[in-house]
Structures are given as C-alpha cells and as structure tokens.
Design a protein around this motif. Structure first.
Motif, PDB file in Angstrom:
ATOM      1  N   LEU A   8      -1.340  -1.576 -10.522  1.00  0.00           N
ATOM      2  CA  LEU A   8      -1.328  -1.208  -9.108  1.00  0.00           C
ATOM      3  C   LEU A   8      -1.356   0.316  -9.009  1.00  0.00           C
ATOM      4  O   LEU A   8      -0.430   0.988  -9.466  1.00  0.00           O
ATOM      5  CB  LEU A   8      -0.079  -1.752  -8.416  1.00  0.00           C
ATOM      6  CG  LEU A   8       0.129  -3.272  -8.462  1.00  0.00           C
ATOM      7  CD1 LEU A   8       1.436  -3.640  -7.752  1.00  0.00           C
ATOM      8  CD2 LEU A   8      -1.047  -4.010  -7.831  1.00  0.00           C
ATOM      9  N   ILE A   9      -2.415   0.846  -8.411  1.00  0.00           N
ATOM     10  CA  ILE A   9      -2.579   2.291  -8.281  1.00  0.00           C
ATOM     11  C   ILE A   9      -2.328   2.652  -6.824  1.00  0.00           C
ATOM     12  O   ILE A   9      -3.138   2.335  -5.943  1.00  0.00           O
ATOM     13  CB  ILE A   9      -3.999   2.737  -8.708  1.00  0.00           C
ATOM     14  CG1 ILE A   9      -4.443   2.016  -9.985  1.00  0.00           C
ATOM     15  CG2 ILE A   9      -4.046   4.239  -8.845  1.00  0.00           C
ATOM     16  CD1 ILE A   9      -3.506   2.209 -11.163  1.00  0.00           C
ATOM     17  N   ALA A  10      -1.219   3.307  -6.546  1.00  0.00           N
ATOM     18  CA  ALA A  10      -0.809   3.577  -5.163  1.00  0.00           C
ATOM     19  C   ALA A  10      -1.070   5.020  -4.773  1.00  0.00           C
ATOM     20  O   ALA A  10      -0.762   5.954  -5.525  1.00  0.00           O
ATOM     21  CB  ALA A  10       0.670   3.255  -4.987  1.00  0.00           C
ATOM     22  N   ASP A  11      -1.635   5.198  -3.589  1.00  0.00           N
ATOM     23  CA  ASP A  11      -1.808   6.541  -3.031  1.00  0.00           C
ATOM     24  C   ASP A  11      -0.448   7.106  -2.637  1.00  0.00           C
ATOM     25  O   ASP A  11       0.485   6.369  -2.306  1.00  0.00           O
ATOM     26  CB  ASP A  11      -2.726   6.481  -1.812  1.00  0.00           C
ATOM     27  CG  ASP A  11      -3.043   7.861  -1.270  1.00  0.00           C
ATOM     28  OD1 ASP A  11      -3.713   8.634  -1.978  1.00  0.00           O
ATOM     29  OD2 ASP A  11      -2.613   8.172  -0.143  1.00  0.00           O
ATOM     30  N   ASN A  12      -0.358   8.445  -2.647  1.00  0.00           N
ATOM     31  CA  ASN A  12       0.907   9.093  -2.288  1.00  0.00           C
ATOM     32  C   ASN A  12       1.404   8.679  -0.904  1.00  0.00           C
ATOM     33  O   ASN A  12       2.610   8.583  -0.670  1.00  0.00           O
ATOM     34  CB  ASN A  12       0.731  10.625  -2.323  1.00  0.00           C
ATOM     35  CG  ASN A  12       0.526  11.148  -3.734  1.00  0.00           C
ATOM     36  OD1 ASN A  12       1.072  10.617  -4.688  1.00  0.00           O
ATOM     37  ND2 ASN A  12      -0.272  12.196  -3.866  1.00  0.00           N
ATOM     38  N   THR A  13       0.460   8.449   0.017  1.00  0.00           N
ATOM     39  CA  THR A  13       0.861   8.085   1.381  1.00  0.00           C
ATOM     40  C   THR A  13       1.605   6.757   1.426  1.00  0.00           C
ATOM     41  O   THR A  13       2.457   6.538   2.292  1.00  0.00           O
ATOM     42  CB  THR A  13      -0.377   7.989   2.302  1.00  0.00           C
ATOM     43  OG1 THR A  13      -1.295   7.022   1.771  1.00  0.00           O
ATOM     44  CG2 THR A  13      -1.087   9.316   2.411  1.00  0.00           C
ATOM     45  N   VAL A  14       1.280   5.858   0.496  1.00  0.00           N
ATOM     46  CA  VAL A  14       1.949   4.553   0.443  1.00  0.00           C
ATOM     47  C   VAL A  14       3.429   4.735   0.141  1.00  0.00           C
ATOM     48  O   VAL A  14       4.291   4.042   0.706  1.00  0.00           O
ATOM     49  CB  VAL A  14       1.287   3.655  -0.616  1.00  0.00           C
ATOM     50  CG1 VAL A  14       2.071   2.356  -0.794  1.00  0.00           C
ATOM     51  CG2 VAL A  14      -0.155   3.361  -0.227  1.00  0.00           C
ATOM     52  N   MET A  15       3.750   5.682  -0.736  1.00  0.00           N
ATOM     53  CA  MET A  15       5.137   5.892  -1.140  1.00  0.00           C
ATOM     54  C   MET A  15       5.965   6.532  -0.035  1.00  0.00           C
ATOM     55  O   MET A  15       7.189   6.455  -0.042  1.00  0.00           O
ATOM     56  CB  MET A  15       5.174   6.761  -2.401  1.00  0.00           C
ATOM     57  CG  MET A  15       4.278   6.266  -3.530  1.00  0.00           C
ATOM     58  SD  MET A  15       4.521   4.518  -3.938  1.00  0.00           S
ATOM     59  CE  MET A  15       6.192   4.553  -4.588  1.00  0.00           C
ATOM     60  N   LYS A  16       5.290   7.169   0.918  1.00  0.00           N
ATOM     61  CA  LYS A  16       6.013   7.827   2.011  1.00  0.00           C
ATOM     62  C   LYS A  16       6.152   6.928   3.238  1.00  0.00           C
ATOM     63  O   LYS A  16       6.739   7.331   4.238  1.00  0.00           O
ATOM     64  CB  LYS A  16       5.287   9.110   2.416  1.00  0.00           C
ATOM     65  CG  LYS A  16       5.376  10.230   1.382  1.00  0.00           C
ATOM     66  CD  LYS A  16       4.782  11.505   1.957  1.00  0.00           C
ATOM     67  CE  LYS A  16       4.990  12.665   1.015  1.00  0.00           C
ATOM     68  NZ  LYS A  16       4.517  13.938   1.591  1.00  0.00           N
ATOM     69  N   SER A  17       5.576   5.750   3.179  1.00  0.00           N
ATOM     70  CA  SER A  17       5.553   4.859   4.341  1.00  0.00           C
ATOM     71  C   SER A  17       6.593   3.754   4.202  1.00  0.00           C
ATOM     72  O   SER A  17       6.986   3.382   3.092  1.00  0.00           O
ATOM     73  CB  SER A  17       4.159   4.249   4.506  1.00  0.00           C
ATOM     74  OG  SER A  17       3.191   5.259   4.647  1.00  0.00           O
ATOM     75  N   ARG A  18       6.999   3.221   5.317  1.00  0.00           N
ATOM     76  CA  ARG A  18       8.001   2.161   5.345  1.00  0.00           C
ATOM     77  C   ARG A  18       7.477   0.966   6.147  1.00  0.00           C
ATOM     78  O   ARG A  18       6.756   1.119   7.124  1.00  0.00           O
ATOM     79  CB  ARG A  18       9.302   2.662   5.982  1.00  0.00           C
ATOM     80  CG  ARG A  18      10.111   3.610   5.108  1.00  0.00           C
ATOM     81  CD  ARG A  18      10.830   2.853   4.010  1.00  0.00           C
ATOM     82  NE  ARG A  18      11.746   3.712   3.281  1.00  0.00           N
ATOM     83  CZ  ARG A  18      11.451   4.352   2.161  1.00  0.00           C
ATOM     84  NH1 ARG A  18      10.238   4.252   1.661  1.00  0.00           N
ATOM     85  NH2 ARG A  18      12.344   5.084   1.552  1.00  0.00           N
ATOM     86  N   ASN A  19       7.891  -0.226   5.700  1.00  0.00           N
ATOM     87  CA  ASN A  19       7.682  -1.459   6.460  1.00  0.00           C
ATOM     88  C   ASN A  19       6.212  -1.682   6.824  1.00  0.00           C
ATOM     89  O   ASN A  19       5.844  -1.812   7.995  1.00  0.00           O
ATOM     90  CB  ASN A  19       8.556  -1.454   7.723  1.00  0.00           C
ATOM     91  CG  ASN A  19      10.023  -1.284   7.384  1.00  0.00           C
ATOM     92  OD1 ASN A  19      10.514  -1.845   6.404  1.00  0.00           O
ATOM     93  ND2 ASN A  19      10.727  -0.501   8.178  1.00  0.00           N
ATOM     94  N   LEU A  20       5.386  -1.729   5.793  1.00  0.00           N
ATOM     95  CA  LEU A  20       3.947  -1.895   5.967  1.00  0.00           C
ATOM     96  C   LEU A  20       3.560  -3.368   6.067  1.00  0.00           C
ATOM     97  O   LEU A  20       4.316  -4.257   5.653  1.00  0.00           O
ATOM     98  CB  LEU A  20       3.204  -1.248   4.796  1.00  0.00           C
ATOM     99  CG  LEU A  20       3.359   0.268   4.667  1.00  0.00           C
ATOM    100  CD1 LEU A  20       2.766   0.747   3.353  1.00  0.00           C
ATOM    101  CD2 LEU A  20       2.698   0.982   5.843  1.00  0.00           C
ATOM    102  N   VAL A  21       2.360  -3.597   6.594  1.00  0.00           N
ATOM    103  CA  VAL A  21       1.778  -4.941   6.644  1.00  0.00           C
ATOM    104  C   VAL A  21       0.818  -5.069   5.474  1.00  0.00           C
ATOM    105  O   VAL A  21      -0.039  -4.212   5.259  1.00  0.00           O
ATOM    106  CB  VAL A  21       1.020  -5.171   7.964  1.00  0.00           C
ATOM    107  CG1 VAL A  21       0.363  -6.551   7.962  1.00  0.00           C
ATOM    108  CG2 VAL A  21       1.951  -5.007   9.155  1.00  0.00           C
ATOM    109  N   ALA A  22       0.952  -6.161   4.692  1.00  0.00           N
ATOM    110  CA  ALA A  22       0.080  -6.367   3.537  1.00  0.00           C
ATOM    111  C   ALA A  22      -0.329  -7.835   3.444  1.00  0.00           C
ATOM    112  O   ALA A  22       0.351  -8.720   3.976  1.00  0.00           O
ATOM    113  CB  ALA A  22       0.786  -5.935   2.252  1.00  0.00           C
ATOM    114  N   GLY A  23      -1.444  -8.062   2.768  1.00  0.00           N
ATOM    115  CA  GLY A  23      -1.858  -9.432   2.531  1.00  0.00           C
ATOM    116  C   GLY A  23      -0.820 -10.180   1.710  1.00  0.00           C
ATOM    117  O   GLY A  23      -0.148  -9.602   0.852  1.00  0.00           O
ATOM    118  N   ALA A  24      -0.682 -11.495   1.959  1.00  0.00           N
ATOM    119  CA  ALA A  24       0.326 -12.314   1.269  1.00  0.00           C
ATOM    120  C   ALA A  24      -0.263 -13.065   0.089  1.00  0.00           C
ATOM    121  O   ALA A  24       0.414 -13.916  -0.498  1.00  0.00           O
ATOM    122  CB  ALA A  24       0.959 -13.287   2.260  1.00  0.00           C
TER     123      ALA A  24
END
Length: 566
Positions: free
Chosen positions: A342-358
């Motif tokens: 899993l390669i995560a962008d920096n913005t992902v680490m700064k965000s909270r309570n995101l919507v993602a596919g299940a």
C-alpha cells in the motif's frame, strides 16, 4: 511594399479547426495555412515574424559567442543506435529505409549529430568551452497535434549545444545561456517563468523549462504566492492544507449501490471529494501495488515510479483487478488488503475519517483512518498539487497556472559523449569525455505564445521588434494615395519597415485588417491632412493618436519605435 501585391488575406470568422485563441488569430490574420494535421505553411506575414525572432535569437547568441551552423535534417540510424535511443525514443521518431536499405530518421532533435561532429572536429581542451547552435526544421510524429503551431508535428526549433571540460564549466555555460534566453523572451514581449522539469527522452541530470503564461496553455505550473518557488505540475512538491485534527470515528459499512467514481460517491454520501480515499492499482515488474490518494488529487505516476524504484509502471486493467482482488473496480479500498503493498500519499496521512471502498460490490466504509484501519507500506508524495495546497519551502498557498513551453534547458553531462565515445585531451594529455549541455527554443511556437499574451478584441498586438512590419500607411481617400505613397517611401528611406495599403477598399476594412494582423503603428493619410496638413499616427497597443506634419513623420516614427522597444 504594396499590400495589393502581397500574398495576404484575412477572415472575419474563426476556423472550426482552431480551439486556441492564438491558432484562431493566426489563421484569421493569414499568418499560417494548414496542409495536414500538425503541418503548417508560414505565409509571408507569418514568415516575417519567424525571421525577426530568428534574427533576435542570433543577436543574443552572438553576445555569448555562440556559433551558428546547420545540421542535417536526415539522420543516420547508426548514431541513434549508439546512443540507445533508436529503440527507446518512441513512436514520435519517424524511422525509414532508403532505396539501398540504409536506415534513417527524420530529426526530432540533434544530440547524436552534434556530438559526432564535435568528436571529429575537437580534440583539445584549448578549444573549450564551445557553444554551437542552429535553427532547423524538426519532425516529431505527435499522436495528437493541437493548438496550431503550439503542438505541431513539423516545426522550427533553435537548439544549442555546449561542450565543456568539466561539470563546473558546464554550470557556468548553462547559466550564461539561461540568461541569454531570458533576454530573448523579454525582447519577444513574453512574461514567462523558469521551472524545474523532467529530462524526458533527451536525458541528463537537470532540466528546466521556460513557460510563457497563457490560459490556453497545455502545460501546468505551480507557483508559491509568497516565496515565488515555481515548478512544473509533475515536478512540484506540496503539502496538504488540512491537518489531521478531528477525532477518529468508528469505522462502519454503508450501502452505495452503483456508485463507483469519486463524483458519484461524494454526491451519494453528501461529502467532499477530499473526504474520499481512492485506491488505484498499478502493475510493476515487482507485482501489483495499490496507490492511495485523496479523491480531490490525482496520482503522479512519475513520482510513484520513483518512490517505488521500479523500471515500469502501468495502471492495472479492470479485468485484472477483478481477478486479483475479487471485487469490481470502484469498490476497492485498503482495509484488509494486506497481501499487496500500500503506497499512501502524504495527504492521506494528514486526513481523518475518510470514505473508502469496502472490497465488496455496492459497499463503502466510512471513517477509514491510516494507522488504525490499515498500515501503509510506503508513504510519500505521489500526487499532483492543487491550487491552495501548501508550498514545501515556506508553507504558503500555491497556485496552479497554465502556460506554453517555449524553451528547455538540459545539463546532459557525459550521456552522449560516452555512448558515442567523444573525447578530448586535457592539460595533462589525459583523455576525457565532453561534458555537454543542450538548450532549445521552439521558434515556430513563439508567435503563438506571443499572441496568447499580446492581443485584444480586434486581433494581434505584436511587439515592434518582431512585428511583420512596423508601420502600415493607410490612405482613407483616393485623392490621398499619392501622399500616402510619398510618406511610405520616406519611411522606407529612413529604415522604417513599412507596408502601404493601396487596396481599393474602405478605410474601415483597412483599419480592421491592420489591427487584426497586429501592425504596431498605423500612419493615416486622410481628412486631417486635407484640413490641417498633418498625418495621423495611431499606436496599436495604446490606441493613442497624434498628428504630425508630413515632413516630420519619419523622425517621429523612429522615436515611437525606439520608445516601444524599451
């Protein structure tokens, strides 16, 4: 020159083929004519602009002791094979065999040719540094030529090459040519920015581009409003405006029937695109990976490839995703995907309570958080910035702007000299590879870039130094033709580039054509001369009018032209 004898015609209507403003105006003003997709003829007015630009370039290159030459447009394949670009350059390189079976290419660029030339002509450090340049036709078989001469297949390019003894000398020459380019573009009346760029198929360790700001430009740059830091969109580094401050909410499933895209999900759940976590799968030589980025950003594949340190990366097809993951694209997410990196962008680490596919059809997860619900394998900058994102240097907001690439600089180093075994002897008699630089200007692209920045509702506004003619003498009455002819001859005798509109047309048509073509000054012989004995001079850019005695026209015009150049 009489306009009635000129190969010249204008049009009131814009061509259906033209989308960019500059393309429309160049066609309407009779500067160019299309013969095939991405292939244009420069008509006399347009060619005069090209000639002015070429002369201006030669002037500035002479100042830094650049030597002009002309290399063959037709290039033998063996040089390209030695450099390794025969197979690697791509489909833009037109390859063919002559009647004897020898392989050739139509030159898209001339690194191999110039390196071979210098290899055969220069053997001692005493003749370095050396700057050689040409203004030559190039051909690149663009898949989608567009914007008229902005992205053509056949085009005119000024390419310069420097040969130095070492890296320190290369840096010095590089800066010298960079300053010369700044002067060239300034004299062309262009507002441009120098940005970091990819080296692309040319190669090298450092590359910068000159970007002329234009709303219709195909290139995007990112500029910090505070510190002025600027880079091409694909090279720009950024930080997210939002910090992770909200409390972590419990993760839960929600039904999202037939909602796959960011837009569909955000509308269905009444959330922002930035609240959605996109999971995009890529295939590499090391296997399948999942890239994670917020829904309001896009993946920068070049950054992703560099972060992964892989040779090849391509987006995985829908069928392969369904086969590997067992779920339809649009419903994939990082939770439970432990099998894949899993390669995560920096913005992902700064965000909270995101919507993602299940990872189940018609289902998404709410309140997904990195660290708690999934653990990224690698974290880094893998996205394109947006206006409003923060500058890495000073943390101020950045702005994304459009522009047209008009110049490109490369520090090539020893790439081509090594592949072609081009060497010289230094002070100690030791053999060394030439340290090279490469510097291009899109000559036939410059008129379009200039027009994008210099126009109004009436047409083009050329800077006087590159206008096809500096003045157009216009008689508004038939009885003024002789006076106009005398004024025109006097201007020409004094070195002012002058066109006499002797056509049997109304004054209004003549004025409109002069404005459309962008002639900097109109010299009008009409009622004012009959009543006051004076000729009118109207400035194109400011639309100012002044009245001057006939015997003072030449002197006043030279003053106005000189003032306009400063």
């Amino acid at each position: 020159m009489r306009l009635s004898r000129y190969l010249f015609s204008t049009s009131k209507e814009s061509s259906k083929e033209a989308e960019h403003l500059s393309h429309k105006l160049m066609l309407r003003a009779g500067l160019i004519k299309r013969f095939a997709a991405g292939v244009y003829c420069f008509l006399p007015f347009g060619y005069r602009v090209l000639a002015k630009i070429s002369s201006l370039i030669e002037d500035e290159m002479d100042r830094i002791e650049g030597q002009r030459l002309l290399l063959p447009f037709l290039q033998p394949a063996d040089l390209w094979k030695k450099s390794g670009r025969w197979e690697n350059y791509g489909e833009e390189l037109v390859r063919f065999e002559d009647r004897k079976g020898a392989e050739f290419a139509l030159g898209p660029t001339h690194e191999e040719m110039i390196t071979q030339l210098v290899k055969e002509e220069i053997s001692s450090y005493k003749r370095l540094p050396l700057i050689l340049y040409q203004i030559q036709t190039k051909f690149r078989d663009e898949l989608r030529p567009r914007g008229g001469v902005i992205r053509a297949r056949e085009f005119l390019m000024k390419d310069a090459y420097s040969f130095c003894r070492n890296e320190e000398e290369l840096v010095s020459v590089y800066q010298l040519i960079k300053k010369a380019y700044e002067k060239i573009f300034s004299r062309c009346g262009l507002d441009c920015r120098v940005v970091k760029a990819d080296t692309g198929p040319i190669g090298g360790k450092l590359s910068e581009e000159f970007i002329a700001l234009a709303n219709s430009g195909e290139d995007k740059i990112v500029q910090c409003e505070h510190c002025g830091c600027v880079a091409k969109l694909e090279k720009a580094e950024y930080e997210s405006l939002e910090e992770a401050q909200a409390e972590l909410e419990p993760m839960k499933e929600v039904s999202t029937p037939n909602t796959r895209t960011v837009r569909e999900v955000s509308q269905f759940l009444h959330c922002r695109p930035g609240d959605i976590l996109k999971t995009i799968f890529y295939q590499t030589e090391k296997g399948l990976i999942a890239a994670l980025i917020r829904g309001d950003h896009q993946i920068n594949e070049a950054k992703l490839q560099a972060l992964l340190k892989v040779k090849k990366i391509e987006i995985a097809g829908n069928n392969s995703i369904k086969k590997e993951i067992g779920v339809e694209p649009g419903f994939t997410g990082p939770v439970g995907l432990d099998k894949y990196p899993l390669i995560a962008d920096n913005t992902v680490m700064k965000s909270r309570n995101l919507v993602a596919g299940a990872n189940r059809k018609d289902t998404h997860l709410l309140n997904v958080n990195a660290g708690r619900d999934f653990q990224p394998t690698i974290i880094g900058d893998i996205g394109f910035p947006l206006s409003g994102d923060l500058c890495r240097v000073c943390k101020s907001r950045m702005e994304v702007r459009r522009g047209i690439e008009i110049g490109h600089l490369f520090q090539l180093g020893e790439i081509y000299s090594r592949s072609l075994k081009a060497t010289f002897l230094d002070e100690k008699g030791k053999e060394n590879y030439f340290v090279m630089g490469c510097y291009g200007i899109g000559v036939s692209r410059l008129p379009a870039a200039i027009i994008e920045q210099n126009h109004d509702s009436q047409g083009i506004i050329w800077p006087p130094e590159i206008a096809p003619f500096q003045t157009m003498v216009i008689p508004t009455l038939e009885k003024m033709f002789k006076v106009a002819q005398e004024v025109c001859q006097d201007l020409k005798d004094q070195g002012v580039e002058t066109l006499w509109d002797d056509r049997d047309l109304s004054a209004g048509v003549k004025f409109n054509d002069a404005d459309l073509v962008g002639i900097p000054f109109k010299v009008i012989a009409g009622d004012t001369f009959l009543k006051e004995g004076k000729i009118e001079i109207k400035t194109r850019r400011e639309a100012k009018v002044e009245k001057v005695k006939k015997n003072m026209i030449s002197q006043r015009m030279k003053e106005l032209i000189q003032d306009a150049k400063q």
